[in-house]
Structures are given as structure tokens and as C-alpha cells.
Design a protein around this motif. Structure first.
Motif: not given
Length: 357
Positions: A121-140
Motif C-alpha cells: 500500500e505504501c510503495v505503490l501509493d500514487p503520491k510516492f511512486n509518481v516520482s519515478f516518472h521524473n528520472f530525467k529531471k532528477w538526473i540533471y
């Protein structure tokens, strides 16, 4: 027959396509798992006392007739992934398929001693895992945590500001602690000769309570953020203390860091370890620090186990943390001023490391 693409055989290209599609649609595996926990399906099957037919399952769930086929599709995928077993109900003329629990789905039955549903429930909560759409921004962007790309701040600040998500996170960590506690019961050698121990980042005390029950003469302090422990009550040999592990750690014979150091950078880990070293070092007496964390060993462990650890290594990057191999752990220990360490197996994923000043 050779292809015009780099002289590859067509069979090689088709195999590569299948691998690509498998990973591209892998999120469906996660979302199907989340669905089964949201619908409480493992608990329903457990309470049913035997494999449950599709018709019984959709009846209990009150599924519209137009969606029964979709439930079957999800259950078949989950069964293929090892969460359920499809059996044939011989008592029915049409031999309607039924679903039984596996060892994995038994870990999702709510109300049982070992239940990892809160982790899902925690790991797959949208509030948390939406961040993983932002790898590109995070890397730069320098000094930007992955969580901050969507939450606007790091995880710990977000949890402090949002009590409901703080509860969700703490429940998840507590459920995982129960798995570690299962392993700790066979680790008597770790606690021999100890009179006191501090569980740093011990959350709501799940591990601390198990330690106190198993070793009633051992005094245990659960040490965590003040927001975590402020309303918790201890017992005869269990106390809760709020504080900051970067400033100081309560004195004890041993300090336990259970799945803590992987959350932090090498520089922060060294700071934490130095505070722990101070806590277990008193005049004429030197204790130890007990680390429970992953140790990546690609050359000696099964490929599937390494894959999970490498997935976790990417996942924990959302906190700017990392999973480490033995050489990386050794470097941290030596730079924090410790002289020796010993690694022992703990769970399938985690190892137990005793480090000595």
C-alpha cells in the motif's frame, strides 16, 4: 534468415522485442498486485478456508457482471506471477477454476502475524511512486532528491508535514520489521553479553518489542524522530526516545541500524556511524554496532536475488541513498573509525553486519 538490422537473426530481434515489452508493461504487474490488496483478495481466500471459485469471489466482491471477465484476467496474471494457484474445483460439473493462496499471497493476508500488505500500500501509493516518472529531471538537477521532484521536499520533511502518510510509511516499515524479527529469533549470538541496545530509527517499536520479549533482561531504547515516538508508551525494559541520530545517539552496549543506512549518502552514513560509535564506546568498554541491510554480491548470489537488490538500489536513490557491496560497506566502516566487522546471513535479501570500534 538474417535481418538487415546489424545482421541480427529475426529470432534474436523477436526475443529482444519480447524483453522490451515485458519491461515496458511491468508496471501492470505492480498495479495488479496493488489491486489484489485493495480488494483484500488474499484475506477473502484465507477466510474462505479453501480455494475460491471465480463466481464466489465476484459475488463476495459484488463485481458488476460486465467486469467479471476483467477480474478473471487479473487473477490469471497474478497466478502466473506466483501470487495465487489456479486449481480445478472437481465438485462442479463445469470444473470452474478456483484460486488458492501461495506462500507469497499468505504474506498479504491482513490480521496475520506476518503481513506485508502495508508495504504494498505504501510503495505503490500514487503520491510516492509518481516520482519515478521524473528520472530525467532528477538526473540533471544537482542536490535534488527524486521524491522532491513530485513532493516539493525530501521524504522526511513530507512525512513530518503529512500525518496520514507518516502513518502509512510507519505501518509499512513495521510490517517489514516483522519479517526481520523472524530472522532475529535465530540470531542469539548477536545479543549475547548485552545489557542494553538502542534501535536507531526503530519506528513504532516492532523490532524493539520482539527483542524485549525474547531477551527480557535486555534493556531496549527505540530511538526515532520525535514525531514518530511522541505518543508511544514503553514497558519495563522498553523505552522510547525522540531525537536526531546526526546529533547524538543514546548510550548502550549495542546500537541497531535496521535498514537505515541504505537511506543515506556515504557522507551521511559516516556521520551516523560516528555517532553510533560514540554511543557504544565508554570508559574501558567497547560495544558494537549491528547493521541489518543489503549486501550486493553479484558473483555469488542467484540472478533473481541480485535483480531485486539492483531494483532496490535504484528505488532507494529516491532518498539519495544506495545499496552497497561488501567493499563499499567496508569503506564506510573504516572511514567512520571502526576496526573490524563480520557479515552473517539474516533474510534472503538482508545481511547482518556486526561492526566493532
Amino acid at each position: 534468415m538474417a535481418s538487415s538490422i546489424n545482421n541480427r537473426k529475426a529470432s534474436e530481434i523477436f526475443k529482444a522485442q519480447a524483453l522490451l515489452y515485458k519491461n515496458m508493461y511491468a508496471f501492470i504487474d505492480s498495479m495488479s498486485l496493488k489491486w489484489s490488496v485493495e480488494m483484500d483478495i488474499p484475506t477473502i481466500i484465507y477466510n474462505h478456508g479453501k480455494p475460491i471459485t471465480l463466481s464466489n469471489l465476484v459475488s463476495i466482491l459484488q463485481i458488476p457482471s460486465t467486469k467479471v471477465d476483467n477480474v478473471q484476467r487479473l487473477m490469471r496474471l497474478l497466478a502466473h506471477n506466483g501470487f495465487f494457484e489456479i486449481v480445478t474445483n472437481q465438485e462442479l460439473e463445469n470444473e470452474e477454476e478456483a484460486y488458492a493462496l501461495t506462500v507469497t499471497s499468505e504474506l498479504l493476508v491482513k490480521g496475520t502475524e506476518l503481513c506485508l500488505a502495508p508495504m504494498v500500500e505504501c510503495v505503490l501509493d500514487p503520491k510516492f511512486n509518481v516520482s519515478f516518472h521524473n528520472f530525467k529531471k532528477w538526473i540533471y538537477e544537482e542536490d535534488l532528491t527524486l521524491f522532491a521532484t513530485s513532493l516539493g521536499c525530501d521524504l522526511w520533511e513530507f512525512l513530518n508535514k503529512n500525518p496520514e502518510y507518516n502513518r502509512l510509511f510507519n505501518d509499512a516499515m513495521a510490517s517489514d520489521s516483522k519479517m526481520i524479527n523472524l530472522a532475529l529469533k535465530d540470531c542469539n549470538f548477536v545479543f549475547e553479553g548485552l545489557d542494553s541496545i538502542v534501535d536507531v530509527g526503530g519506528g513504532n517499536g516492532t523490532t524493539g518489542k520482539i527483542i524485549c520479549e525474547t531477551y527480557p533482561k535486555l534493556r531496549c531504547v527505540v530511538f526515532d524522530r520525535p514525531k514518530v515516538v511522541e505518543n508511544l508508551c514503553g514497558s519495563n525494559n522498553l523505552t522510547y526516545v525522540g531525537g536526531d541520530m546526526f546529533i547524538s545517539v543514546p548510550k548502550a552496549d549495542a546500537v541497531l541500524l535496521k535498514w537505515i543506512l541504505h537511506d543515506w549518502t556515504d557522507r551521511d552514513c559516516i556521520k551516523i556511524l560516528k555517532k553510533c560509535k560514540e554511543a557504544v564506546t565508554t570508559e574501558g568498554k567497547r560495544g558494537k554496532v549491528i547493521v541489518i541491510d543489503m549486501v550486493i554480491n553479484e558473483k555469488k548470489e542467484e540472478n533473481e536475488l541480485t535483480q531485486i537488490k539492483l531494483l532496490m538500489n535504484v528505488t532507494i536513490s529516491c532518498l539519495n541513498g544506495k545499496e552497497r557491496n561488501e567493499e563499499e560497506w567496508k569503506k564506510l566502516f573504516m572511514e567512520a573509525g571502526f576496526e573490524n566487522y563480520k557479515i552473517s546471513p539474516c533474510t534472503g535479501l538482508l545481511s547482518l553486519i556486526e561492526i566493532y570500534p
